[in-house]
Design a protein around this motif. Sequence first.
Motif, PDB file in Angstrom:
ATOM      1  N   UNK A 143      -6.475  -1.048  -2.946  1.00  0.00           N
ATOM      2  CA  UNK A 143      -6.777   0.206  -3.617  1.00  0.00           C
ATOM      3  C   UNK A 143      -6.137   1.382  -2.888  1.00  0.00           C
ATOM      4  N   UNK A 144      -5.846   1.186  -1.603  1.00  0.00           N
ATOM      5  CA  UNK A 144      -5.245   2.250  -0.806  1.00  0.00           C
ATOM      6  C   UNK A 144      -5.576   2.073   0.655  1.00  0.00           C
ATOM      7  N   UNK A 145      -5.217   3.071   1.445  1.00  0.00           N
ATOM      8  CA  UNK A 145      -5.449   3.040   2.891  1.00  0.00           C
ATOM      9  C   UNK A 145      -6.539   4.028   3.287  1.00  0.00           C
ATOM     10  N   UNK A 146      -7.055   3.830   4.458  1.00  0.00           N
ATOM     11  CA  UNK A 146      -7.731   4.872   5.227  1.00  0.00           C
ATOM     12  C   UNK A 146      -6.858   5.087   6.455  1.00  0.00           C
ATOM     13  N   UNK A 147      -6.450   6.291   6.757  1.00  0.00           N
ATOM     14  CA  UNK A 147      -6.763   7.539   6.054  1.00  0.00           C
ATOM     15  C   UNK A 147      -6.101   7.628   4.680  1.00  0.00           C
ATOM     16  N   UNK A 148      -6.754   8.367   3.780  1.00  0.00           N
ATOM     17  CA  UNK A 148      -6.304   8.444   2.394  1.00  0.00           C
ATOM     18  C   UNK A 148      -4.882   8.953   2.243  1.00  0.00           C
ATOM     19  N   UNK A 149      -4.478   9.869   3.134  1.00  0.00           N
ATOM     20  CA  UNK A 149      -3.159  10.490   2.961  1.00  0.00           C
ATOM     21  C   UNK A 149      -2.014   9.511   3.212  1.00  0.00           C
ATOM     22  N   UNK A 150      -2.331   8.310   3.721  1.00  0.00           N
ATOM     23  CA  UNK A 150      -1.286   7.308   3.940  1.00  0.00           C
ATOM     24  C   UNK A 150      -0.975   6.518   2.678  1.00  0.00           C
ATOM     25  N   UNK A 151      -1.824   6.679   1.638  1.00  0.00           N
ATOM     26  CA  UNK A 151      -1.701   5.843   0.440  1.00  0.00           C
ATOM     27  C   UNK A 151      -0.523   6.230  -0.441  1.00  0.00           C
ATOM     28  N   UNK A 152      -0.295   7.531  -0.609  1.00  0.00           N
ATOM     29  CA  UNK A 152       0.693   8.008  -1.590  1.00  0.00           C
ATOM     30  C   UNK A 152       2.063   7.371  -1.395  1.00  0.00           C
ATOM     31  N   UNK A 153       2.537   7.296  -0.171  1.00  0.00           N
ATOM     32  CA  UNK A 153       3.868   6.753   0.080  1.00  0.00           C
ATOM     33  C   UNK A 153       3.956   5.250  -0.040  1.00  0.00           C
ATOM     34  N   UNK A 154       2.811   4.576  -0.226  1.00  0.00           N
ATOM     35  CA  UNK A 154       2.809   3.112  -0.284  1.00  0.00           C
ATOM     36  C   UNK A 154       3.145   2.585  -1.669  1.00  0.00           C
ATOM     37  N   UNK A 155       3.056   3.453  -2.680  1.00  0.00           N
ATOM     38  CA  UNK A 155       3.268   3.013  -4.064  1.00  0.00           C
ATOM     39  C   UNK A 155       4.329   3.846  -4.753  1.00  0.00           C
ATOM     40  N   UNK A 156       4.959   3.229  -5.733  1.00  0.00           N
ATOM     41  CA  UNK A 156       5.917   3.909  -6.608  1.00  0.00           C
ATOM     42  C   UNK A 156       5.568   3.536  -8.048  1.00  0.00           C
ATOM     43  N   UNK A 157       4.927   4.442  -8.774  1.00  0.00           N
ATOM     44  CA  UNK A 157       4.519   4.186 -10.164  1.00  0.00           C
ATOM     45  C   UNK A 157       3.709   2.895 -10.288  1.00  0.00           C
ATOM     46  N   UNK A 158       2.802   2.680  -9.344  1.00  0.00           N
ATOM     47  CA  UNK A 158       1.953   1.494  -9.406  1.00  0.00           C
ATOM     48  C   UNK A 158       2.519   0.267  -8.725  1.00  0.00           C
ATOM     49  N   UNK A 159       3.759   0.337  -8.247  1.00  0.00           N
ATOM     50  CA  UNK A 159       4.382  -0.772  -7.534  1.00  0.00           C
ATOM     51  C   UNK A 159       4.200  -0.563  -6.027  1.00  0.00           C
ATOM     52  N   UNK A 160       3.696  -1.594  -5.343  1.00  0.00           N
ATOM     53  CA  UNK A 160       3.540  -1.500  -3.892  1.00  0.00           C
ATOM     54  C   UNK A 160       4.886  -1.696  -3.217  1.00  0.00           C
ATOM     55  N   UNK A 161       5.239  -0.775  -2.339  1.00  0.00           N
ATOM     56  CA  UNK A 161       6.492  -0.858  -1.589  1.00  0.00           C
ATOM     57  C   UNK A 161       6.259  -1.758  -0.364  1.00  0.00           C
ATOM     58  N   UNK A 162       6.829  -2.937  -0.354  1.00  0.00           N
ATOM     59  CA  UNK A 162       6.599  -3.845   0.773  1.00  0.00           C
ATOM     60  C   UNK A 162       7.335  -3.409   2.033  1.00  0.00           C
ATOM     61  N   UNK A 163       8.445  -2.659   1.850  1.00  0.00           N
ATOM     62  CA  UNK A 163       9.277  -2.341   3.003  1.00  0.00           C
ATOM     63  C   UNK A 163      10.174  -3.487   3.412  1.00  0.00           C
ATOM     64  N   UNK A 164      10.041  -4.625   2.741  1.00  0.00           N
ATOM     65  CA  UNK A 164      10.892  -5.776   3.017  1.00  0.00           C
ATOM     66  C   UNK A 164      12.099  -5.753   2.084  1.00  0.00           C
ATOM     67  N   UNK A 165      13.195  -6.304   2.557  1.00  0.00           N
ATOM     68  CA  UNK A 165      14.448  -6.315   1.797  1.00  0.00           C
ATOM     69  C   UNK A 165      14.783  -7.744   1.417  1.00  0.00           C
ATOM     70  N   UNK A 166      15.192  -7.939   0.160  1.00  0.00           N
ATOM     71  CA  UNK A 166      15.541  -9.286  -0.270  1.00  0.00           C
ATOM     72  C   UNK A 166      16.153  -9.273  -1.652  1.00  0.00           C
ATOM     73  N   UNK A 167      16.226 -10.477  -2.261  1.00  0.00           N
ATOM     74  CA  UNK A 167      16.811 -10.583  -3.592  1.00  0.00           C
ATOM     75  C   UNK A 167      16.226 -11.788  -4.324  1.00  0.00           C
ATOM     76  N   UNK A 168      16.298 -11.733  -5.637  1.00  0.00           N
ATOM     77  CA  UNK A 168      15.816 -12.829  -6.479  1.00  0.00           C
ATOM     78  C   UNK A 168      16.999 -13.643  -6.959  1.00  0.00           C
TER      79      UNK A 168
END
Length: 469
Positions: free
Chosen positions: A328-353
Motif C-alpha cells: 500500500x506504501x511506505x512509512x514514512x509516507x513521503x517515500x511512497x510517491x516515487x515508488x509508483x508510476x501510474x499504479x506500477x511499482x518501480x522495482x529499480x531492477x533492469x531486465x527484459x522479457x
Amino acid sequence: MTEPTVLAFEDREYTLAELEALTCGLARVLVDRGVGPGDRVALMSSNRPEFVVAYRAIDRLGAVVVLLSPAWKSGEVEHALRLTEPAFAVGDNPVLAAAVPMLHLDDPIEPHHGDFTATPVDPDADALLVFSSGTTGLPKAVRHTRSSFAAAVGHWQQVLGLTADDRLQIVTPPSHILGLLNIATVLDAGGWMRLHRRFDLDTMLKSIERDRITVEMAVAPIALAIASHPDLESFDLSSLRYIMWGATPVTASVAETVTRRTGVTWLPAYGASEVPVITCNPVGDARLDSVGVPAPGVELRIVELGTDREVPAGETGEIQVRSPSAMAGYLPDDATAGAFCDGWYRTGDVGWLDADGRLRITDRAKDMIKVNGFQVAPAEVEAVLHGHPDIADCAVFGTKNGAAGETVVAAIATTATLDPDDISTYVAERLASYKRPGRVIFVPDIPRLPSGKVLRRQLEERHGRTSDH
C-alpha cells in the motif's frame, strides 16, 4: 483417528488444533493488554513455534504485525519503533525488551479451547509492516494490507504448486518477507513444516531425508553450501520436487553441480518486500537463466530508463510491476510517491522479457547492496561511518561476491592511520552483522556531483576488483 501434525520444532510437534488453541490463548492475553483492531504490535523473535503463534494471534485481532529482525542492534530497533509507533511488543529479544514493554515468548502460553472469533477487518486495512532499506536513508517500513498479503500467499501457493501433501522446512529468518511468506503459505495450503532455530547445513540435509521434505527454499549461500558438501551423495534427497532459488540471481555452475550430484532441479523465482511474488518459473519447465513468468494476476512491463515509456519485448529497461500483492506504501509516507508510476511499482531492477514472456534480470538501477539475500542501504552504513571521529568522508557500495551476492565495500577518506578490520568492527557493533563492510579501501577523496550525491559507479569501476587490505 489421530489428528495430523502441521508444525515441528526440534522434538515437539503441533497439530492445527494445538496451534489454534495457543493462538487463541495468546490473543486473549493481548486483548487484556489493550491490543485491538488497527493497533501495531512489534514482533521480534527467533525462528520458533511461538513466533507462528504470535503472528497468528496479532492477525486474529485485526492488529498490525510490525516485523523486526532479531539481528538488529539497539539503534536499528529504536529507528523502527520511532517510525512505526507500535502500541505493544511481543518477542524473545532483549534489545526489544530494553526499548519497550514486551510480552516475552519464553513465558508459557495458556491454550484457549473455546470460541474466539476473528475480528472483522477491512481488507484494505494494514496487516503487516516489514522493513526494506532504501538507498537514500534508513530502512523504510513496507505496508501490506490484509488483501495484499493474502494475494501474495495465494500467488506463492499457485506458482510453487503447493498442496496439503507438501512438506517444507523454514531456515530463513521469519522477519524476512520470504520466511513469513513460506510459513503463511504452508498453513494456508494445509501442508507441514519444520522450523529450525538457525541454519545448519547438515541438519537441513538430514531433515530432508528424515522428514521427507518435498520443497526446499534456498538463497545463494545455502545453494553454495549444498553444492560444496563433500558427502552430499550420502543424503537421500529423493523426496524433493525441486529447490526454489530466490533473493539473488542464480549462479548456474552452483545449481548445475547440485543437480548433477543429487538429481534435484531448481525453480528460480523473483520477488521483493514491496511485491512478494513477481515471477516464478513454471514447475517442471524451469530455466536457470530466467526468473520465470509473471504469477497469475501479476502484470509486468519494461520501460525506458528515465522516461517510463514502455519498450517492446526483447528491449532492456526498468522492470515495473502491477499486482494485487503490491504494498500500500511506505512509512514514512513521503517515500511512497516515487515508488509508483501510474499504479506500477518501480522495482529499480533492469531486465527484459523474451519471446516466451520469461523475464531476464540483467542489472539493478538502485544502489541497494544484496548480501546473502538481505538488502543493505549504503546510506545507512555511511551514516554510521560518518560518526567515526577519524573519518573525513566515506561512501559505501557493493561488488559481486559469487554465491553471497555482493560484498559491502566502504571507501574511506581520512588523514589518520586506520585499521580496516577496526572499521568493519566499528560498523558491526552498531548494525546487523550482514551490513558490516567486507572490504575497506582508503581513497584521497570521495567523488561527488555538485549536488553532493556520491558517484558510486565511479568508485566501483576504480576499486571494485582491487584487493582490500
